[in-house]
Design a protein around this motif. Structure first.
Motif, PDB file in Angstrom:
ATOM      1  N   HIS A 102       0.749  -1.130  -0.122  1.00 22.97           N
ATOM      2  CA  HIS A 102      -0.045   0.004   0.103  1.00 22.97           C
ATOM      3  C   HIS A 102       1.025   1.149  -0.063  1.00 22.97           C
ATOM      4  CE1 HIS A 102      -3.497  -2.269   1.015  1.00 22.97           C
ATOM      5  NE2 HIS A 102      -2.806  -3.126   1.468  1.00 22.97           N
ATOM      6  N   ALA A 103       1.246   1.755  -1.175  1.00 19.53           N
ATOM      7  CA  ALA A 103       2.045   3.016  -1.290  1.00 19.53           C
ATOM      8  C   ALA A 103       1.169   4.406  -1.575  1.00 19.53           C
ATOM      9  CB  ALA A 103       2.995   2.969  -2.401  1.00 19.53           C
ATOM     10  N   VAL A 104       1.186   5.267  -0.622  1.00 17.50           N
ATOM     11  CA  VAL A 104       0.466   6.429  -0.440  1.00 17.50           C
ATOM     12  C   VAL A 104       1.430   7.530  -0.676  1.00 17.50           C
ATOM     13  CG1 VAL A 104      -1.220   7.870   0.562  1.00 17.50           C
ATOM     14  CG2 VAL A 104      -1.247   5.341   0.800  1.00 17.50           C
ATOM     15  N   LEU A 105       1.249   8.363  -1.834  1.00 17.05           N
ATOM     16  CA  LEU A 105       2.054   9.502  -2.240  1.00 17.05           C
ATOM     17  C   LEU A 105       1.270  10.825  -1.564  1.00 17.05           C
ATOM     18  CD1 LEU A 105       3.326   9.230  -5.731  1.00 17.05           C
ATOM     19  CD2 LEU A 105       4.437   8.445  -3.469  1.00 17.05           C
ATOM     20  N   SER A 106       2.174  11.586  -0.703  1.00 19.21           N
ATOM     21  CA  SER A 106       1.778  12.700   0.040  1.00 19.21           C
ATOM     22  C   SER A 106       1.627  13.899  -1.137  1.00 19.21           C
ATOM     23  CB  SER A 106       2.763  13.251   1.048  1.00 19.21           C
ATOM     24  OG  SER A 106       4.012  13.493   0.446  1.00 19.21           O
ATOM     25  N   ALA A 107       0.999  14.979  -0.544  1.00 23.42           N
ATOM     26  CA  ALA A 107       0.716  16.088  -1.476  1.00 23.42           C
ATOM     27  C   ALA A 107       2.226  16.458  -2.540  1.00 23.42           C
ATOM     28  CB  ALA A 107       0.135  17.218  -0.649  1.00 23.42           C
ATOM     29  N   ASP A 108       3.253  16.253  -1.606  1.00 22.91           N
ATOM     30  CA  ASP A 108       4.527  16.730  -2.376  1.00 22.91           C
ATOM     31  C   ASP A 108       5.395  15.622  -3.066  1.00 22.91           C
ATOM     32  OD1 ASP A 108       5.201  15.081  -0.029  1.00 22.91           O
ATOM     33  OD2 ASP A 108       6.384  16.583   0.992  1.00 22.91           O
ATOM     34  N   GLY A 109       4.305  14.494  -3.270  1.00 24.81           N
ATOM     35  CA  GLY A 109       5.025  13.362  -4.229  1.00 24.81           C
ATOM     36  C   GLY A 109       5.843  12.495  -3.387  1.00 24.81           C
ATOM     37  N   GLU A 110       5.983  12.400  -2.096  1.00 23.50           N
ATOM     38  CA  GLU A 110       6.835  11.352  -1.394  1.00 23.50           C
ATOM     39  C   GLU A 110       5.989  10.265  -0.727  1.00 23.50           C
ATOM     40  OE1 GLU A 110       9.052  13.531   1.532  1.00 23.50           O
ATOM     41  OE2 GLU A 110      10.525  14.601  -0.210  1.00 23.50           O
ATOM     42  N   VAL A 111       6.401   9.106  -0.684  1.00 25.74           N
ATOM     43  CA  VAL A 111       5.891   8.081  -0.093  1.00 25.74           C
ATOM     44  C   VAL A 111       5.586   8.443   1.363  1.00 25.74           C
ATOM     45  CG1 VAL A 111       5.676   5.564   0.494  1.00 25.74           C
ATOM     46  CG2 VAL A 111       6.737   6.520  -1.681  1.00 25.74           C
ATOM     47  N   GLU A 112       4.495   8.407   1.831  1.00 28.84           N
ATOM     48  CA  GLU A 112       4.065   8.977   3.244  1.00 28.84           C
ATOM     49  C   GLU A 112       4.929   8.238   4.286  1.00 28.84           C
ATOM     50  OE1 GLU A 112      -0.075   9.075   3.885  1.00 28.84           O
ATOM     51  OE2 GLU A 112      -0.394  10.788   2.777  1.00 28.84           O
ATOM     52  N   LEU A 113       4.825   7.064   4.399  1.00 27.54           N
ATOM     53  CA  LEU A 113       5.561   6.227   5.767  1.00 27.54           C
ATOM     54  C   LEU A 113       6.961   6.308   5.370  1.00 27.54           C
ATOM     55  CD1 LEU A 113       3.013   3.144   5.883  1.00 27.54           C
ATOM     56  CD2 LEU A 113       3.043   5.404   7.427  1.00 27.54           C
ATOM     57  N   VAL A 114       7.517   6.237   4.234  1.00 26.53           N
ATOM     58  CA  VAL A 114       9.006   6.413   3.966  1.00 26.53           C
ATOM     59  C   VAL A 114       9.398   7.839   4.393  1.00 26.53           C
ATOM     60  CG1 VAL A 114      10.837   6.235   2.332  1.00 26.53           C
ATOM     61  CG2 VAL A 114       8.877   4.738   2.259  1.00 26.53           C
ATOM     62  N   SER A 115       8.556   8.656   3.954  1.00 24.67           N
ATOM     63  CA  SER A 115       9.317   9.921   4.572  1.00 24.67           C
ATOM     64  C   SER A 115       9.238  10.538   5.794  1.00 24.67           C
ATOM     65  CB  SER A 115       8.302  11.227   3.724  1.00 24.67           C
ATOM     66  OG  SER A 115       6.884  11.143   3.944  1.00 24.67           O
ATOM     67  N   GLN A 116       8.187   9.973   6.390  1.00 24.78           N
ATOM     68  CA  GLN A 116       8.135  10.072   7.988  1.00 24.78           C
ATOM     69  C   GLN A 116       9.344   9.292   8.667  1.00 24.78           C
ATOM     70  OE1 GLN A 116       4.315   9.141   9.587  1.00 24.78           O
ATOM     71  NE2 GLN A 116       3.292   9.780   7.745  1.00 24.78           N
ATOM     72  N   LEU A 117       9.696   8.188   7.986  1.00 23.97           N
ATOM     73  CA  LEU A 117      11.066   7.373   8.530  1.00 23.97           C
ATOM     74  C   LEU A 117      12.204   8.320   8.246  1.00 23.97           C
ATOM     75  CD1 LEU A 117      12.215   4.869   9.853  1.00 23.97           C
ATOM     76  CD2 LEU A 117      12.395   4.077   7.371  1.00 23.97           C
ATOM     77  N   GLN A 118      12.240   8.880   7.211  1.00 18.32           N
ATOM     78  CA  GLN A 118      13.405   9.755   6.959  1.00 18.32           C
ATOM     79  C   GLN A 118      13.372  11.025   7.600  1.00 18.32           C
ATOM     80  OE1 GLN A 118      12.671  10.403   2.561  1.00 18.32           O
ATOM     81  NE2 GLN A 118      14.159   8.540   2.091  1.00 18.32           N
ATOM     82  N   ALA A 119      12.254  11.567   8.075  1.00 17.97           N
ATOM     83  CA  ALA A 119      12.227  12.708   8.904  1.00 17.97           C
ATOM     84  C   ALA A 119      12.905  12.404  10.390  1.00 17.97           C
ATOM     85  CB  ALA A 119      10.960  13.372   9.052  1.00 17.97           C
ATOM     86  N   SER A 120      12.553  11.160  10.907  1.00 15.39           N
ATOM     87  CA  SER A 120      12.896  10.693  12.132  1.00 15.39           C
ATOM     88  C   SER A 120      14.418  10.495  12.263  1.00 15.39           C
ATOM     89  CB  SER A 120      12.129   9.674  12.823  1.00 15.39           C
ATOM     90  OG  SER A 120      12.659   8.401  11.897  1.00 15.39           O
ATOM     91  N   GLY A 121      14.936  10.628  11.228  1.00 20.57           N
ATOM     92  CA  GLY A 121      16.382  10.406  11.245  1.00 20.57           C
ATOM     93  C   GLY A 121      16.921   9.003  11.066  1.00 20.57           C
ATOM     94  N   ALA A 122      16.087   8.269  10.593  1.00 18.54           N
ATOM     95  CA  ALA A 122      16.071   6.644  10.394  1.00 18.54           C
ATOM     96  C   ALA A 122      17.450   6.474   9.251  1.00 18.54           C
ATOM     97  CB  ALA A 122      15.171   5.975   9.913  1.00 18.54           C
TER      98      ALA A 122
END
Length: 804
Positions: A407-427
């Motif tokens: 289940h891949a969901v792209l956000s309004a800025d074109g990023e995969v939502e869960l992956v972008s959240q993982l990247q933002a957390s410093g993973a």
């Protein structure tokens, strides 16, 4: 004669030898009676001389004849915080063996020992509060002195009962209790004799059973036995784990093992058959928290002297099981991994870290979950025949995924939502530039890593769900069932083709297939592929079409087939497109103008020319390009190819419909890539407005085309020509023939016909053509005349230009 008188015998107690013996015996009795007391006080004095602050010995029992010594209620302590107390010590020593320099303990019993063992902050160990003595300096004469013959030692029976050791370290606080320990038949002068031992211990109330045999004095010392440990709390190691950045360590450890250890040339060799289990495991490192209900190993774990520098000496053969494993990122609020169960069957670790695994099974694996949103889930994953040479070669025979759901969901800025959240957390941390240099240098020193995969198969019970919130309205696609097979992957076999087979159904109706053979690991890419898309509903793709071409897709279905070839990075592909009931609407003005310019006419007009009587459009789109070119963008290449293919198809259609006048259309198309589609113009005799037979036949063809394609319109543009000026002047001169010659003030001949007359002539021709088409049934609203001008009049021929 009288008999001589006999002297009466002297009393025994009056005899000298008796008196001396009696005194000696009395002295011996006194000495033996006082010896335990003397030994007690001597021991206290000696221990105090060694720095022991407090010594207590309640009683000493001694029998020199039997070699028995007993101590009761002993207590000692040093200048530290710890102390030691002993309820009873009993030793039965074989006196006769002392004459052979053998210390033979026939019986040794120790009961009720309470011992404090402490490590200070500086790392110094204290036993019962007593620090170890400073090692004495060894003199040169002591070094050269020939060592004395060592004493032999033997223990017929050793028994320890009720021993408690209180261990205190900066990183560990623990109580170890020996409920009972027995050792028998140990003798240094009988090295091949197996000594037996048995112990029952508790480590913080965790039971530990140990039993077996040993031969410590043999040429090859050996130890064998069985160990069982249950319910050992991992919290004991919490402080050690904290040094490694691990917090909140908890859980329980259980071990059951049969072992055999040997000392080979000074190196240990250990062979074990073990069952190890960690239960209720929990730990946290930084923002990551890990939990596992159970981690278990069953099999052999051996340590042998390393064969070479690359070999760690570790060997293993067994099975591994992990149950209910969870790894979470608390900072991002993400559950990174959740696994119901992992089973690793027949895992063999050999020399030089060579690893082979017969089978790996994942049950209900989930990746990246937050609330109800989940990126990936599988019902089961099966991995068969894994081998790693310990260096640079990993090979896998088969990987099968069942019940895959993505289940891949792209956000309004074109990023995969869960992956972008993982990247933002410093993973995902940026690698230090220095480490990159080191890694690159190391890479140059070793062969390239080789990966082999015989087959990867995603079973047809799988599903891919995609939602794109970066466009309005959001696009959503559900591919179910979905299957994928990739075979013959080998990064070192540059000439071996990798096979790809993909099948799927989009939104329950649209079918997609792809069969490809490619060689991706050489210096250049080679590929042969065929694919199909059937009954793809186009309106949901409208936002993408607007972004690419500036048009919205209002209606229609797509059926398409693809044949593609890549040789040495050069792409040569053809996309056959069948559009049914296709309709568009202008969207982004800047983009649809640019796309229409490539077509030489508006796209809707071009498409109307391509529709058959059923409203179906068939189109072949050739796509070429150098994929190694940094400027290569497949979306732009396809967009440009689509415009060119559409234009080519329109031109070909018009050329066919307007035969024999289509040759002019093709020639014009080859010379120009801009403007509207130009039909062959209508030629007129200079100065005339009437249509000849050939021109009328041509207009019949154009009228038929416009009747078949009611969506298209026609631009009719008369052209002003200098040839018309000369023809009109000649006609005027003929009409004035016979009249007298003009005076000197008569204007020159080329000014006798003014420009307005030429413009009027051009407009009359255009209106004549329009009238002819109206007479043939074409609506006036689809026919547009142009305002002529004098531009390029000197080179223009007398004609009317026609533009779609």
């Amino acid at each position: 004669m009288a008999e001589p008188q006999q002297t009466p015998p002297t009393a025994l107690y009056r005899r000298r030898w008796f008196r001396r013996s009696l005194v000696a015996f009395a002295v011996l009795v006194i000495v033996l009676s006082l010896l335990p007391v003397a030994i007690r006080y001597a021991a206290i004095h000696v221990l105090q001389d060694q720095g022991i602050q407090h010594v207590e010995i309640a009683d000493v029992d001694l029998n020199l004849f039997t070699g028995e010594v007993g101590l009761t209620d002993v207590g000692i302590s040093g200048d530290g915080l710890g102390r030691a107390t002993l309820s009873r010590l009993y030793v039965n020593l074989a006196i006769s063996a002392l004459f052979s320099k053998r210390l033979a303990l026939q019986q040794l019993e120790l009961q009720g020992l309470e011992l404090d063992v402490q490590q200070t902050e500086t790392g110094v160990w204290q036993v019962a509060g007593i620090s170890p003595p400073t090692p004495a300096q060894t003199t040169a004469s002591e070094v050269e002195q020939t060592p004395a013959e060592p004493w032999g030692i033997a223990v017929d029976q050793l028994k320890l009962v009720g021993i408690s050791v209180h261990l205190s370290m900066p990183q560990l606080q623990s109580d170890v209790r020996i409920d009972e320990l027995r050792l028998s038949q140990l003798a240094s002068w009988q090295p091949q004799q197996a000594a037996h031992y048995e112990a029952q211990l508790r480590i913080d109330q965790a039971p530990l059973m140990l039993s077996g045999t040993m031969q410590p004095f043999a040429d090859t010392p050996q130890f064998a036995g069985k160990l069982e440990l249950t319910q050992l709390p991992l919290a004991l190691a919490a402080e050690f784990a904290r040094d490694a950045g691990i917090e909140n360590l908890s859980g329980e450890l259980a071990i059951s093992t049969e072992f055999r250890a040997r000392i080979l040339a000074g190196m240990p060799a250990v062979e074990t058959t073990s069952a190890l289990a960690l239960t209720a495991l929990t730990l946290q490192q930084g923002q990551y928290r890990m939990q596992a209900q159970r981690l278990a190993w069953r099999g052999q774990v051996n340590y042998l002297p390393p064969a070479d520098e690359q070999d760690l000496g570790l060997r293993a053969d067994g099975t591994l099981m992990l149950q209910r494993f969870v790894l979470g990122d608390e900072q991002a609020g993400l559950q990174l991994v959740q696994l119901q169960q992992l089973d690793v069957d027949t895992m063999v670790l050999g020399e030089a870290q060579q690893l082979s695994i017969k089978h790996i099974a994942f049950d209900q694996l989930e990746l990246l979950q937050k609330g109800e949103q989940r990126l990936l889930k599988t019902a089961a994953i099966s991995v068969t025949d894994v081998s790693f040479d310990g260096q640079q070669h990993l090979a896998i025979k088969d990987v099968v995924l069942n019940g895959l759901a993505v289940h891949a969901v792209l956000s309004a800025d074109g990023e995969v939502e869960l992956v972008s959240q993982l990247q933002a957390s410093g993973a995902t941390q940026a690698q230090d530039p220095g480490s990159e240099t080191v890694a690159a240098t190391a890479q140059d020193e070793v062969p390239p890593f080789r990966f082999e995969l015989a087959r990867l198969h995603v079973a047809d019970d799988s599903r891919l769900h995609f939602k794109d919130n970066s466009i309005d309205p959001a696009f959503e696609a559900d591919i179910k069932p979905f299957s994928l097979t990739i075979a013959h992957v080998d990064t070192a076999a540059l000439d071996q083709a990798m096979e790809v087979d993909l099948r799927g159904v989009i939104n329950g109706q649209d079918q997609i297939t792809l069969d490809a053979s490619l060689r991706p690991f050489g210096d250049t890419l080679d590929l042969q592929a065929e694919g199909k898309i059937t009954a793809l509903d186009l309106p949901p793709l409208s936002p993408y079409a607007n972004q690419a071409m500036g048009y919205y897709l209002k209606r229609g279905q797509l059926n398409s087939s693809l044949t593609a070839s890549i040789e040495a990075d050069q792409l040569d592909a053809n996309i056959h497109v069948v559009l049914q009931k296709f309709a568009i609407e202008e969207g982004d003005p800047s983009k649809h103008k640019g796309f229409s310019d490539r077509l030489s006419m508006p796209l809707d007009a071009a498409l109307s020319l391509l529709r058959d009587k059923h409203g179906t459009i068939e189109l072949d789109i050739p796509v070429q390009g150098d994929i190694s070119d940094p400027q290569f963008d497949v979306s732009q290449v396809i967009n440009k190819a689509l415009a060119k293919a559409t234009k080519t198809a329109v031109t070909g259609y018009l050329a066919l419909m307007l035969q024999p006048w289509g040759a002019m259309l093709i020639a014009a198309d080859m010379l120009s890539d801009a403007g509207s589609v130009s039909l062959q113009p209508l030629a007129f005799p200079p100065g005339e407005t009437g249509l000849g037979r050939e021109q009328q036949d041509y207009l019949v063809k154009i009228a038929a085309l416009m009747q078949q394609r009611p969506e298209i319109s026609l631009n009719i543009c008369g052209v002003a020509s200098q040839q018309d000026r000369q023809a009109l002047l000649a006609l005027r001169q003929q009409s004035e023939q016979g009249q007298a010659s003009s005076s000197d003030n008569t204007p020159p001949a080329d000014e006798a016909i003014d420009n307005q007359q030429l413009l009027d002539l051009a407009m009359q021709r255009a209106r004549q053509v329009k009238a002819q088409l109206i007479e043939r049934g074409i609506e006036a609203g689809r026919l547009f005349t142009c305002q002529p001008d004098m531009q390029n009049a000197a080179s223009n021929a007398p004609l009317v230009k026609l533009f779609l």
